[in-house]
Design a protein around this motif. Structure first.
Motif, PDB file in Angstrom:
ATOM      1  N   TYR A   1      29.491  44.781  50.925  1.00  0.00           N
ATOM      2  CA  TYR A   1      30.113  43.946  50.840  1.00  0.00           C
ATOM      3  C   TYR A   1      30.854  43.417  51.442  1.00  0.00           C
ATOM      4  CZ  TYR A   1      28.697  45.483  46.207  1.00  0.00           C
ATOM      5  OH  TYR A   1      27.889  45.508  44.848  1.00  0.00           O
ATOM      6  N   THR A   2      31.121  42.283  52.255  1.00  0.00           N
ATOM      7  CA  THR A   2      31.694  42.003  53.610  1.00  0.00           C
ATOM      8  C   THR A   2      32.845  41.953  53.406  1.00  0.00           C
ATOM      9  OG1 THR A   2      30.767  40.073  53.930  1.00  0.00           O
ATOM     10  CG2 THR A   2      29.466  42.903  55.203  1.00  0.00           C
ATOM     11  N   SER A   3      33.242  40.955  52.509  1.00  0.00           N
ATOM     12  CA  SER A   3      34.662  39.530  52.931  1.00  0.00           C
ATOM     13  C   SER A   3      35.863  39.787  52.320  1.00  0.00           C
ATOM     14  CB  SER A   3      33.796  38.363  51.881  1.00  0.00           C
ATOM     15  OG  SER A   3      34.240  38.812  50.704  1.00  0.00           O
ATOM     16  N   ALA A   4      36.058  41.919  51.512  1.00  0.00           N
ATOM     17  CA  ALA A   4      37.165  42.372  50.703  1.00  0.00           C
ATOM     18  C   ALA A   4      38.199  42.811  51.713  1.00  0.00           C
ATOM     19  CB  ALA A   4      36.708  43.758  50.123  1.00  0.00           C
ATOM     20  N   GLN A   5      39.540  42.481  51.702  1.00  0.00           N
ATOM     21  CA  GLN A   5      40.220  42.669  53.211  1.00  0.00           C
ATOM     22  C   GLN A   5      41.018  44.097  52.089  1.00  0.00           C
ATOM     23  OE1 GLN A   5      41.780  40.506  55.528  1.00  0.00           O
ATOM     24  NE2 GLN A   5      40.910  38.735  55.061  1.00  0.00           N
ATOM     25  N   PHE A   6      41.288  45.130  53.049  1.00  0.00           N
ATOM     26  CA  PHE A   6      41.818  46.575  52.685  1.00  0.00           C
ATOM     27  C   PHE A   6      42.845  46.753  52.826  1.00  0.00           C
ATOM     28  CE2 PHE A   6      36.886  47.299  50.512  1.00  0.00           C
ATOM     29  CZ  PHE A   6      37.427  46.483  49.673  1.00  0.00           C
ATOM     30  N   LYS A   7      44.111  47.762  52.296  1.00  0.00           N
ATOM     31  CA  LYS A   7      45.664  47.757  53.178  1.00  0.00           C
ATOM     32  C   LYS A   7      46.229  48.882  52.531  1.00  0.00           C
ATOM     33  CE  LYS A   7      49.510  45.495  52.729  1.00  0.00           C
ATOM     34  NZ  LYS A   7      50.831  45.313  53.547  1.00  0.00           N
ATOM     35  N   LEU A   8      46.370  49.362  52.907  1.00  0.00           N
ATOM     36  CA  LEU A   8      46.946  50.793  52.957  1.00  0.00           C
ATOM     37  C   LEU A   8      48.593  50.758  53.005  1.00  0.00           C
ATOM     38  CD1 LEU A   8      46.910  54.309  52.150  1.00  0.00           C
ATOM     39  CD2 LEU A   8      46.945  54.351  54.494  1.00  0.00           C
ATOM     40  N   ASP A   9      48.888  50.769  52.078  1.00  0.00           N
ATOM     41  CA  ASP A   9      50.339  50.419  51.929  1.00  0.00           C
ATOM     42  C   ASP A   9      51.029  50.649  50.125  1.00  0.00           C
ATOM     43  OD1 ASP A   9      52.840  49.079  52.746  1.00  0.00           O
ATOM     44  OD2 ASP A   9      52.429  47.272  53.451  1.00  0.00           O
ATOM     45  N   ASP A  10      52.372  50.153  49.859  1.00  0.00           N
ATOM     46  CA  ASP A  10      53.220  50.297  49.138  1.00  0.00           C
ATOM     47  C   ASP A  10      52.422  48.382  47.870  1.00  0.00           C
ATOM     48  OD1 ASP A  10      54.213  49.673  46.476  1.00  0.00           O
ATOM     49  OD2 ASP A  10      56.196  50.176  47.402  1.00  0.00           O
ATOM     50  N   GLY A  11      51.490  48.348  47.042  1.00  0.00           N
ATOM     51  CA  GLY A  11      50.962  47.469  46.883  1.00  0.00           C
ATOM     52  C   GLY A  11      51.455  46.954  45.760  1.00  0.00           C
ATOM     53  N   THR A  12      52.965  47.166  44.853  1.00  0.00           N
ATOM     54  CA  THR A  12      54.318  47.000  44.381  1.00  0.00           C
ATOM     55  C   THR A  12      55.304  45.495  45.496  1.00  0.00           C
ATOM     56  OG1 THR A  12      56.091  48.078  45.099  1.00  0.00           O
ATOM     57  CG2 THR A  12      54.729  48.515  42.849  1.00  0.00           C
ATOM     58  N   LEU A  13      54.731  45.135  47.163  1.00  0.00           N
ATOM     59  CA  LEU A  13      55.652  44.282  47.416  1.00  0.00           C
ATOM     60  C   LEU A  13      54.471  43.670  48.539  1.00  0.00           C
ATOM     61  CD1 LEU A  13      57.214  47.121  50.372  1.00  0.00           C
ATOM     62  CD2 LEU A  13      57.811  45.675  48.243  1.00  0.00           C
ATOM     63  N   GLY A  14      53.708  43.467  47.519  1.00  0.00           N
ATOM     64  CA  GLY A  14      52.627  42.660  47.064  1.00  0.00           C
ATOM     65  C   GLY A  14      51.647  42.368  49.125  1.00  0.00           C
ATOM     66  N   TRP A  15      51.696  41.055  49.570  1.00  0.00           N
ATOM     67  CA  TRP A  15      50.283  40.954  50.998  1.00  0.00           C
ATOM     68  C   TRP A  15      51.074  40.126  51.572  1.00  0.00           C
ATOM     69  CZ3 TRP A  15      44.732  43.618  51.801  1.00  0.00           C
ATOM     70  CH2 TRP A  15      44.698  43.308  52.783  1.00  0.00           C
ATOM     71  N   PRO A  16      52.329  39.695  51.826  1.00  0.00           N
ATOM     72  CA  PRO A  16      52.872  38.659  52.038  1.00  0.00           C
ATOM     73  C   PRO A  16      52.084  37.857  52.785  1.00  0.00           C
ATOM     74  CG  PRO A  16      54.720  40.586  52.416  1.00  0.00           C
ATOM     75  CD  PRO A  16      53.178  41.232  52.266  1.00  0.00           C
ATOM     76  N   GLU A  17      51.122  38.443  54.210  1.00  0.00           N
ATOM     77  CA  GLU A  17      50.437  37.686  55.750  1.00  0.00           C
ATOM     78  C   GLU A  17      49.228  36.132  54.734  1.00  0.00           C
ATOM     79  OE1 GLU A  17      51.039  40.582  55.135  1.00  0.00           O
ATOM     80  OE2 GLU A  17      52.004  41.089  56.929  1.00  0.00           O
ATOM     81  N   HIS A  18      49.424  36.900  52.967  1.00  0.00           N
ATOM     82  CA  HIS A  18      47.715  36.817  52.930  1.00  0.00           C
ATOM     83  C   HIS A  18      48.820  35.685  51.163  1.00  0.00           C
ATOM     84  CE1 HIS A  18      44.793  38.019  55.780  1.00  0.00           C
ATOM     85  NE2 HIS A  18      45.468  39.059  55.177  1.00  0.00           N
ATOM     86  N   ALA A  19      49.499  35.583  51.405  1.00  0.00           N
ATOM     87  CA  ALA A  19      50.113  34.578  49.889  1.00  0.00           C
ATOM     88  C   ALA A  19      50.109  33.553  50.158  1.00  0.00           C
ATOM     89  CB  ALA A  19      51.059  35.694  49.604  1.00  0.00           C
ATOM     90  N   PRO A  20      49.476  32.207  48.662  1.00  0.00           N
ATOM     91  CA  PRO A  20      49.879  32.932  47.546  1.00  0.00           C
ATOM     92  C   PRO A  20      48.391  33.015  47.129  1.00  0.00           C
ATOM     93  CG  PRO A  20      50.276  30.532  48.024  1.00  0.00           C
ATOM     94  CD  PRO A  20      49.726  30.615  49.544  1.00  0.00           C
ATOM     95  N   PHE A  21      48.359  34.456  46.470  1.00  0.00           N
ATOM     96  CA  PHE A  21      47.567  34.573  45.675  1.00  0.00           C
ATOM     97  C   PHE A  21      47.184  33.235  44.635  1.00  0.00           C
ATOM     98  CE2 PHE A  21      48.817  37.476  48.313  1.00  0.00           C
ATOM     99  CZ  PHE A  21      47.888  38.381  48.784  1.00  0.00           C
ATOM    100  N   ASP A  22      45.874  32.931  44.265  1.00  0.00           N
ATOM    101  CA  ASP A  22      45.470  31.954  42.881  1.00  0.00           C
ATOM    102  C   ASP A  22      45.863  33.298  41.678  1.00  0.00           C
ATOM    103  OD1 ASP A  22      44.728  29.766  44.330  1.00  0.00           O
ATOM    104  OD2 ASP A  22      43.586  30.762  44.898  1.00  0.00           O
ATOM    105  N   ARG A  23      44.697  34.678  42.177  1.00  0.00           N
ATOM    106  CA  ARG A  23      45.404  35.414  41.432  1.00  0.00           C
ATOM    107  C   ARG A  23      45.312  37.205  41.407  1.00  0.00           C
ATOM    108  NH1 ARG A  23      44.471  31.462  38.388  1.00  0.00           N
ATOM    109  NH2 ARG A  23      42.431  30.350  37.124  1.00  0.00           N
ATOM    110  N   ILE A  24      45.876  37.961  40.562  1.00  0.00           N
ATOM    111  CA  ILE A  24      46.310  39.021  41.049  1.00  0.00           C
ATOM    112  C   ILE A  24      46.708  39.655  39.621  1.00  0.00           C
ATOM    113  CG2 ILE A  24      48.393  40.321  42.036  1.00  0.00           C
ATOM    114  CD1 ILE A  24      49.907  37.715  42.927  1.00  0.00           C
ATOM    115  N   LEU A  25      46.120  40.575  40.349  1.00  0.00           N
ATOM    116  CA  LEU A  25      45.680  41.893  38.928  1.00  0.00           C
ATOM    117  C   LEU A  25      45.837  43.502  39.538  1.00  0.00           C
ATOM    118  CD1 LEU A  25      43.676  42.460  37.017  1.00  0.00           C
ATOM    119  CD2 LEU A  25      41.475  42.277  38.339  1.00  0.00           C
TER     120      LEU A  25
END
Ligand code: SAH
Length: 214
Positions: A126-150
């Motif tokens: 599975y090659t397309s997903a990107q992962f980050k180690l962080d506090d996700g309650t802050l989101g991932w501003p570099e890739h925003a906006p997101f069509d969907r958030i879960l």
């Protein structure tokens, strides 16, 4: 793959998803495809397709298949959309979203789980997903906006950064509750600048821990 596991997976989709009215074909197809048994600890492989959550270490769990199906369907996602997931955990939910054809960004706060999921995705191809180690309650501003958030962990409030990083139109699905392990599953829609909120029923998630969590 052992025949039993494949048969268990097909039975899971039939009995736990289709019979309980999960009908989005992308969700059913993804959950028929992703090898859930690879996302649990070795000793639990034979239980991977049972109708419950399972421990994945560090006090965390892989969600019950029905909950994964229900949340994936609640996103009302189309392929090619971008989705931010908070709480990578085992990586199973992220894998389902990737196989549904979404561009997945997933954040986890526990290093061991983050690295294990990253490794497993490479192993499964599975090659397309990107992962980050962080506090996700802050989101991932570099890739925003997101069509969907879960969000797949439960906190006491709706994290504002996630609402800010939601595209317009966009859908955010998350468990929210003032008590731990007891939440309402909530769907938030952003449309022409308006925010609407809908309750989808009770759920029991592990804690969302962070700046906008517990
Ligand atoms: N989606 C996962 C479910 C994991 S359980 C799966 O399919 O297996 C919830 C996960 O959320 C845990 O791994 C927990 O460590 C993580 N988590 C909790 N608070 C978080 C935060 N603020 N940011 C990122 N991950 C968080």
């Amino acid at each position: 793959m052992p025949y039993d596991l494949k048969r268990n997976r097909e039975r899971m989709v039939r009995e736990q998803l289709e019979k309980r009215h999960i009908s989005d074909p992308k969700v059913l197809q993804a959950m028929r495809t992703v090898p859930r048994h690879k996302f649990v600890q070795d000793a639990m492989r034979l239980s991977a397709y049972e109708d419950n959550a399972l421990p994945i270490g560090y006090g965390q769990t892989i969600s019950q298949p029905y909950i994964v199906g229900r949340m994936s369907e609640a996103l009302e996602a189309e392929s090619q959309m971008s989705v931010l997931e908070i709480g990578t955990g085992s990586g199973y939910q992220a894998a389902v979203l990737e196989v549904m054809g979404l561009t997945v960004y997933s954040v986890e706060r526990i290093p061991e789980l983050h690295y294990a999921a990253t490794r497993l995705f490479a192993e499964l191809g599975y090659t397309s997903a990107q992962f980050k180690l962080d506090d996700g309650t802050l989101g991932w501003p570099e890739h925003a906006p997101f069509d969907r958030i879960l969000v797949t962990a439960g906190g006491p409030e709706i994290p504002k950064p996630l609402v800010d990083q939601l595209a317009d139109p966009g859908v955010l699905v998350l468990p929210v509750g003032r008590a731990k392990r007891t939440q309402q599953l909530v769907r938030i829609r952003k449309n022409n600048g308006d925010i609407t909120l809908e309750k989808l029923g009770s759920v029991a998630f592990v804690d969302l821990v962070g700046a906008h969590g517990w």
